[in-house]
Design a protein around this motif. Structure first.
Motif, short mmCIF file in Angstrom:
data_model
loop_
_atom_site.label_atom_id
_atom_site.label_comp_id
_atom_site.label_asym_id
_atom_site.label_seq_id
_atom_site.Cartn_x
_atom_site.Cartn_y
_atom_site.Cartn_z
N SER A 72 -0.86 3.51 5.52
CA SER A 72 -0.60 2.37 4.65
C SER A 72 0.46 1.43 5.20
O SER A 72 0.43 0.23 4.90
CB SER A 72 -0.16 2.86 3.26
OG SER A 72 1.00 3.65 3.36
N SER B 151 -1.15 13.72 6.77
CA SER B 151 0.08 13.84 7.55
C SER B 151 -0.09 14.72 8.78
O SER B 151 0.37 14.38 9.88
CB SER B 151 1.20 14.39 6.68
OG SER B 151 1.58 13.47 5.69
N GLN C 192 3.19 9.59 -1.13
CA GLN C 192 2.96 9.51 0.31
C GLN C 192 4.14 10.13 1.06
O GLN C 192 5.25 10.26 0.54
CB GLN C 192 2.78 8.04 0.73
CG GLN C 192 1.50 7.42 0.21
CD GLN C 192 1.33 5.97 0.66
OE1 GLN C 192 2.20 5.38 1.27
NE2 GLN C 192 0.17 5.41 0.32
N GLU C 193 3.87 10.52 2.31
CA GLU C 193 4.93 11.09 3.14
C GLU C 193 5.38 10.10 4.19
O GLU C 193 4.63 9.19 4.58
CB GLU C 193 4.44 12.38 3.78
CG GLU C 193 4.26 13.50 2.75
CD GLU C 193 4.00 14.85 3.36
OE1 GLU C 193 4.60 15.84 2.89
OE2 GLU C 193 3.17 14.93 4.29
N ARG D 45 0.82 -1.22 0.00
CA ARG D 45 0.00 0.00 0.00
C ARG D 45 0.85 1.27 0.00
O ARG D 45 0.31 2.37 -0.01
CB ARG D 45 -0.94 0.00 1.21
CG ARG D 45 -2.00 -1.10 1.17
CD ARG D 45 -2.99 -0.93 2.31
NE ARG D 45 -3.71 0.34 2.18
CZ ARG D 45 -4.03 1.13 3.22
NH1 ARG D 45 -3.67 0.78 4.44
NH2 ARG D 45 -4.70 2.25 3.01
N VAL D 46 2.16 1.12 0.02
CA VAL D 46 3.05 2.29 -0.04
C VAL D 46 3.14 2.75 -1.49
O VAL D 46 3.54 1.99 -2.37
CB VAL D 46 4.44 1.94 0.51
CG1 VAL D 46 5.41 3.11 0.31
CG2 VAL D 46 4.35 1.57 1.98
N LYS D 47 2.75 3.99 -1.74
CA LYS D 47 2.67 4.51 -3.12
C LYS D 47 3.40 5.85 -3.24
O LYS D 47 3.53 6.59 -2.26
CB LYS D 47 1.20 4.70 -3.52
CG LYS D 47 0.34 3.45 -3.40
CD LYS D 47 0.79 2.34 -4.33
CE LYS D 47 -0.11 1.11 -4.20
NZ LYS D 47 0.40 -0.02 -5.03
N THR E 259 9.58 11.65 1.48
CA THR E 259 8.47 11.31 0.61
C THR E 259 8.77 10.05 -0.18
O THR E 259 9.93 9.65 -0.34
CB THR E 259 8.19 12.45 -0.40
OG1 THR E 259 9.40 12.71 -1.15
CG2 THR E 259 7.75 13.71 0.30
N PHE F 33 3.87 5.59 7.00
CA PHE F 33 3.65 6.00 5.61
C PHE F 33 2.17 6.34 5.45
O PHE F 33 1.31 5.52 5.79
CB PHE F 33 4.01 4.87 4.64
CG PHE F 33 5.49 4.63 4.51
CD1 PHE F 33 6.19 5.09 3.39
CD2 PHE F 33 6.19 3.97 5.50
CE1 PHE F 33 7.55 4.88 3.25
CE2 PHE F 33 7.56 3.75 5.38
CZ PHE F 33 8.24 4.21 4.26
N VAL F 34 1.90 7.53 4.91
CA VAL F 34 0.52 7.97 4.79
C VAL F 34 0.40 9.00 3.67
O VAL F 34 1.37 9.69 3.34
CB VAL F 34 0.02 8.56 6.13
CG1 VAL F 34 0.70 9.89 6.44
CG2 VAL F 34 -1.49 8.68 6.17
N GLU F 35 -0.80 9.09 3.08
CA GLU F 35 -1.05 10.10 2.08
C GLU F 35 -0.82 11.49 2.69
O GLU F 35 -1.13 11.73 3.86
CB GLU F 35 -2.49 10.01 1.57
CG GLU F 35 -2.82 8.71 0.86
CD GLU F 35 -2.15 8.59 -0.50
OE1 GLU F 35 -1.67 9.63 -1.03
OE2 GLU F 35 -2.10 7.47 -1.04
N LYS F 36 -0.32 12.39 1.86
CA LYS F 36 0.06 13.73 2.34
C LYS F 36 -1.09 14.44 3.04
O LYS F 36 -0.89 15.15 4.03
CB LYS F 36 0.56 14.56 1.16
CG LYS F 36 1.09 15.92 1.54
CD LYS F 36 1.67 16.63 0.33
CE LYS F 36 2.25 17.98 0.70
NZ LYS F 36 2.84 18.69 -0.47
#
Length: 351
Positions: free
Chosen positions: A230, A297, A180-181, A175-177, A318, A291-294
């Protein structure tokens, strides 16, 4: 002559007559990675193991569970901020938390050396009890063995744990894309430097103590409030750089860190400069990488800043769609430096 190397030559190349286990195989770095991949994973291959997470995740009658185990051989047994007992409980609790689980029950296996003072054993066991209470888990089974003097270094501890995966949790490298930050929960390298200072009798600033702590309360709140997280990982052996290399390889992405954002205490940096260590490869025992979508954050940081164990959390990098499988550090002057996986062992017997 190096151990395991003979003097026979073939075309000028010396051959390894017998491969041996080295301290570096326990570093959590490339040697550890190769040992696990080439021997353990190939021998025990199965779908649950193949994920190579901090523990196995599976379902029984519709209930999602996580299971993990770890062994602790830290030297010395007591160090600023903790001891081998506290470390054993925190390590297994945190591995379950990184799987998105609420830790429930632990086992404790103790290997004792003949001659270990009973008073010291009581102190270690009490530390385990107190840490388990703080973490909200129960130690429900175990085993004790005693071996002859010299066979182990006082005491080795193995802990295994089982936990219930939170319904909203889905933390996996897949799920790391890109975009992401990357967030880390606080200062890096404190544990390794604290253990090393005690081992070698060094006098260091009092604020350098092990970060050893259970993180399950923090992680449960994060996953409840931000289910979009993620991936989670605690950067223990091999440090942050090695952990991120593993994730980058598993996810097939690149990761770029910002040197100006990395949280390292000046005191830790000073010791590293003096002794030739790299803080990004030092072990931590109370940190998590998120790890998460910006867009999420700031919410993650707000939650982290409310917990003592993550009050110094910050965004450090990032995820990129370039240089898949690699981790780079953007330096203070704007250049990029490749951060490879730890290849040897900076400090043996850290956890």
């Amino acid at each position: 002559m190096l151990p395991g190397i003979n003097t026979a030559k073939d075309g000028g190349i010396m051959h390894n007559q017998e491969e041996l286990i080295l301290l570096g195989h326990g570093s959590g770095g490339r040697l550890s990675h190769d040992l696990i991949k080439n021997i353990m994973v190939s021998a025990f291959a199965n779908p649950l193991l193949a994920e190579l997470h901090d523990g196995a995740r599976f379902s029984i009658d519709g209930t999602k569970l996580a299971f993990t185990t770890d062994s602790y051989v830290v030297k010395p047994r007591f160090f600023p901020g903790g001891d081998i007992g506290k470390l054993a409980v925190c390590g297994t609790v945190n591995d379950l938390a990184m799987c998105g689980a609420r830790p429930l029950y632990l086992s404790a296996g103790l290997i004792l050396e003949e001659g270990l003072p009973i008073a010291e054993l009581k102190k270690i066991v009490e530390s385990m009890r107190a840490t388990a209470q703080v973490a909200g888990v129960a130690i429900v089974t175990g085993d004790t063995k005693v071996v002859e003097r010299g066979a182990v270094d006082g005491i080795y501890i193995n802990t295994a744990g089982i936990g219930a995966i939170l319904p909203q949790a889905d933390v996996t490298a897949s799920r790391v894309k890109p975009g992401q930050e990357v967030i880390v929960s606080g200062y890096l390298g404190d544990h390794a430097i604290a253990v090393m200072s005690e081992r070698h009798g060094l006098t260091l600033p009092s604020k350098i103590i092990s970060d050893c702590a259970p993180l399950n309360g923090l992680i449960q709140e994060l996953l409840t409030e931000v289910p979009a997280i993620s991936m989670l990982r605690d950067p223990t052996r091999g440090g942050l750089a090695t952990t991120l290399n593993e994730i980058a390889a598993d996810a097939g992405v690149g990761i770029v860190l910002e040197e100006s954002s990395l949280p390292v205490r000046p005191e830790v940096s000073a010791v590293c400069e003096l002794l030739g260590f790299e803080p990004l490869y030092l072990a931590n025992e109370g940190k998590v990488v998120v790890f998460v979508e910006k867009k999420y954050s700031e919410k993650v940081l707000k939650i982290m800043h409310q917990h003592q164990v993550s009050a110094a959390a910050r965004i450090i990098g990032t995820v990129s769609d370039k240089a898949a499988g690699q981790v780079a550090l953007r330096t203070m002057v704007g250049g990029l430096r490749l951060l490879d996986m730890l290849s040897g062992e900076q400090l043996p017997r850290i956890c």
